[in-house]
Scaffold this motif. Structure first.
Motif, PDB file in Angstrom:
ATOM      1  N   THR A  37       0.844  -1.201   0.000  1.00 22.03           N
ATOM      2  CA  THR A  37       0.000   0.000   0.000  1.00 22.03           C
ATOM      3  C   THR A  37       0.874   1.244   0.000  1.00 22.03           C
ATOM      4  N   ARG A  38       1.878   1.267   0.843  1.00 21.74           N
ATOM      5  CA  ARG A  38       2.763   2.440   0.924  1.00 21.74           C
ATOM      6  C   ARG A  38       3.549   2.636  -0.366  1.00 21.74           C
ATOM      7  N   LYS A  39       3.947   1.534  -0.998  1.00 20.95           N
ATOM      8  CA  LYS A  39       4.644   1.628  -2.279  1.00 20.95           C
ATOM      9  C   LYS A  39       3.690   2.200  -3.345  1.00 20.95           C
ATOM     10  N   ALA A  40       2.440   1.776  -3.308  1.00 19.34           N
ATOM     11  CA  ALA A  40       1.440   2.272  -4.261  1.00 19.34           C
ATOM     12  C   ALA A  40       1.147   3.751  -4.043  1.00 19.34           C
ATOM     13  N   VAL A  41       1.045   4.175  -2.782  1.00 12.25           N
ATOM     14  CA  VAL A  41       0.808   5.591  -2.479  1.00 12.25           C
ATOM     15  C   VAL A  41       1.965   6.435  -3.003  1.00 12.25           C
ATOM     16  N   ALA A  42       3.194   5.985  -2.794  1.00  9.01           N
ATOM     17  CA  ALA A  42       4.375   6.718  -3.276  1.00  9.01           C
ATOM     18  C   ALA A  42       4.397   6.770  -4.804  1.00  9.01           C
ATOM     19  N   LYS A  46       4.245  10.089  -7.192  1.00 10.13           N
ATOM     20  CA  LYS A  46       5.343  10.379  -8.125  1.00 10.13           C
ATOM     21  C   LYS A  46       4.891  10.364  -9.592  1.00 10.13           C
ATOM     22  N   GLU A  47       4.135   9.357  -9.965  1.00  6.86           N
ATOM     23  CA  GLU A  47       3.789   9.154 -11.380  1.00  6.86           C
ATOM     24  C   GLU A  47       2.452   9.747 -11.798  1.00  6.86           C
ATOM     25  N   GLY A  48       1.602  10.070 -10.847  1.00  3.95           N
ATOM     26  CA  GLY A  48       0.288  10.619 -11.152  1.00  3.95           C
ATOM     27  C   GLY A  48      -0.749   9.521 -11.346  1.00  3.95           C
ATOM     28  N   PRO A  49      -2.036   9.910 -11.309  1.00  8.13           N
ATOM     29  CA  PRO A  49      -3.104   8.923 -11.347  1.00  8.13           C
ATOM     30  C   PRO A  49      -3.159   8.078 -12.621  1.00  8.13           C
ATOM     31  N   ASP A  50      -2.975   8.656 -13.776  1.00  3.34           N
ATOM     32  CA  ASP A  50      -3.095   7.875 -15.021  1.00  3.34           C
ATOM     33  C   ASP A  50      -2.109   6.717 -15.062  1.00  3.34           C
ATOM     34  N   ALA A  51      -0.836   7.003 -14.827  1.00  2.40           N
ATOM     35  CA  ALA A  51       0.188   5.952 -14.855  1.00  2.40           C
ATOM     36  C   ALA A  51      -0.007   4.970 -13.708  1.00  2.40           C
ATOM     37  N   ALA A  52      -0.338   5.477 -12.524  1.00  2.00           N
ATOM     38  CA  ALA A  52      -0.492   4.608 -11.356  1.00  2.00           C
ATOM     39  C   ALA A  52      -1.682   3.673 -11.528  1.00  2.00           C
ATOM     40  N   PHE A  53      -2.821   4.194 -11.925  1.00  2.00           N
ATOM     41  CA  PHE A  53      -4.015   3.346 -12.064  1.00  2.00           C
ATOM     42  C   PHE A  53      -3.805   2.289 -13.145  1.00  2.00           C
ATOM     43  N   ALA A  54      -3.110   2.656 -14.217  1.00  2.00           N
ATOM     44  CA  ALA A  54      -2.811   1.679 -15.273  1.00  2.00           C
ATOM     45  C   ALA A  54      -1.891   0.576 -14.738  1.00  2.00           C
ATOM     46  N   ALA A  55      -0.903   0.945 -13.940  1.00  2.00           N
ATOM     47  CA  ALA A  55       0.015  -0.053 -13.373  1.00  2.00           C
ATOM     48  C   ALA A  55      -0.716  -0.958 -12.382  1.00  2.00           C
ATOM     49  N   PHE A  56      -1.546  -0.374 -11.518  1.00  2.00           N
ATOM     50  CA  PHE A  56      -2.252  -1.163 -10.513  1.00  2.00           C
ATOM     51  C   PHE A  56      -3.228  -2.137 -11.166  1.00  2.00           C
ATOM     52  N   THR A  57      -3.986  -1.656 -12.133  1.00  2.00           N
ATOM     53  CA  THR A  57      -4.996  -2.491 -12.792  1.00  2.00           C
ATOM     54  C   THR A  57      -4.358  -3.451 -13.785  1.00  2.00           C
ATOM     55  N   THR A 137      -8.409  -5.554   4.884  1.00  2.00           N
ATOM     56  CA  THR A 137      -7.764  -4.655   3.932  1.00  2.00           C
ATOM     57  C   THR A 137      -7.181  -3.444   4.648  1.00  2.00           C
ATOM     58  N   TYR A 138      -5.924  -3.159   4.311  1.00  2.00           N
ATOM     59  CA  TYR A 138      -5.243  -1.985   4.847  1.00  2.00           C
ATOM     60  C   TYR A 138      -5.381  -0.861   3.829  1.00  2.00           C
ATOM     61  N   CYS A 139      -5.795   0.310   4.282  1.00  2.00           N
ATOM     62  CA  CYS A 139      -5.996   1.458   3.387  1.00  2.00           C
ATOM     63  C   CYS A 139      -5.290   2.697   3.923  1.00  2.00           C
ATOM     64  N   GLU A 140      -4.829   3.521   2.986  1.00  2.00           N
ATOM     65  CA  GLU A 140      -4.288   4.834   3.309  1.00  2.00           C
ATOM     66  C   GLU A 140      -4.947   5.850   2.388  1.00  2.00           C
ATOM     67  N   THR A 141      -5.250   7.017   2.934  1.00  2.00           N
ATOM     68  CA  THR A 141      -5.778   8.082   2.102  1.00  2.00           C
ATOM     69  C   THR A 141      -4.603   8.835   1.486  1.00  2.00           C
ATOM     70  N   ALA A 142      -4.727   9.110   0.196  1.00  2.00           N
ATOM     71  CA  ALA A 142      -3.695   9.834  -0.549  1.00  2.00           C
ATOM     72  C   ALA A 142      -4.417  10.874  -1.389  1.00  2.00           C
ATOM     73  N   ALA A 143      -4.304  12.140  -0.971  1.00  2.00           N
ATOM     74  CA  ALA A 143      -5.060  13.230  -1.590  1.00  2.00           C
ATOM     75  C   ALA A 143      -6.539  12.881  -1.432  1.00  2.00           C
ATOM     76  N   ASP A 144      -7.259  12.733  -2.519  1.00  2.00           N
ATOM     77  CA  ASP A 144      -8.682  12.382  -2.429  1.00  2.00           C
ATOM     78  C   ASP A 144      -8.933  10.928  -2.818  1.00  2.00           C
ATOM     79  N   LYS A 145      -7.897  10.093  -2.748  1.00  2.00           N
ATOM     80  CA  LYS A 145      -7.983   8.681  -3.121  1.00  2.00           C
ATOM     81  C   LYS A 145      -7.832   7.791  -1.885  1.00  2.00           C
TER      82      LYS A 145
END
Length: 153
Positions: A37-42, A46-57, A137-145
């Motif tokens: 989770t912390r790696k995903a938040v970072a 760093k990469e912004g939502p478009d790149a991050a969401f594409a990588a996660f999904t 499930t462990y969650c962290e808030t990151a901005a509005d996500k």
């Protein structure tokens, strides 16, 4: 000596052959979920939502490990990324219930409004076993996500 050497080779090969089956049966741990989770938040920062969401999904190996995967929700309950089920991305899931009738996405959004990080329990289909199982499930808030990684118990 030669027979014992052959026995060692056979034993090693048998062990290697069964290793993937053992690894496939292992479950992720709470510490691994927090770390991912912390790696995903970072990565999101760093990469912004478009790149991050594409990588996660897209099941990027950095964000998928055995039964661990990243999921991201907006504060409105809309699924923004889902490492196990890309069909959920873009859907408003605020009214989703688990098999016990728990509105787990609604609860997640409420928890995220009051806490920067938290654990949440509910039931969900494990992508490794295809069975409904207890999940934490462990969650962290990151901005509005709301960025999360869960473990199956």
């Amino acid at each position: 000596m030669r027979r014992s050497g052959m026995a060692v080779v056979v034993a090693v090969l048998a062990g290697l052959a069964s290793a993937p089956a053992l690894a496939a049966g292992e479950k992720g741990t709470a510490d691994e979920a927090v770390a991912m989770t912390r790696k995903a938040v970072a990565f999101l920062a760093k990469e912004g939502p478009d790149a991050a969401f594409a990588a996660f999904t897209g099941k990027d190996a950095r964000f998928t490990d055995r039964d661990l995967y990243v999921i991201v929700y907006g504060q409105d309950g809309k699924c923004l990324a889902h490492g196990a089920n890309p069909k959920l991305v873009g859907k408003d899931l605020i009214e989703n219930q688990d098999t016990d009738g728990k509105f787990y996405i609604r609860e997640r959004v409420e928890l995220a409004r009051s806490k920067p990080s938290f654990w949440q329990d509910y039931k969900f289909t494990n992508p490794a076993t295809k069975k409904i199982e207890p999940k934490s499930t462990y969650c962290e808030t990151a901005a509005d996500k709301i960025v999360c990684v869960g473990i199956y118990k």
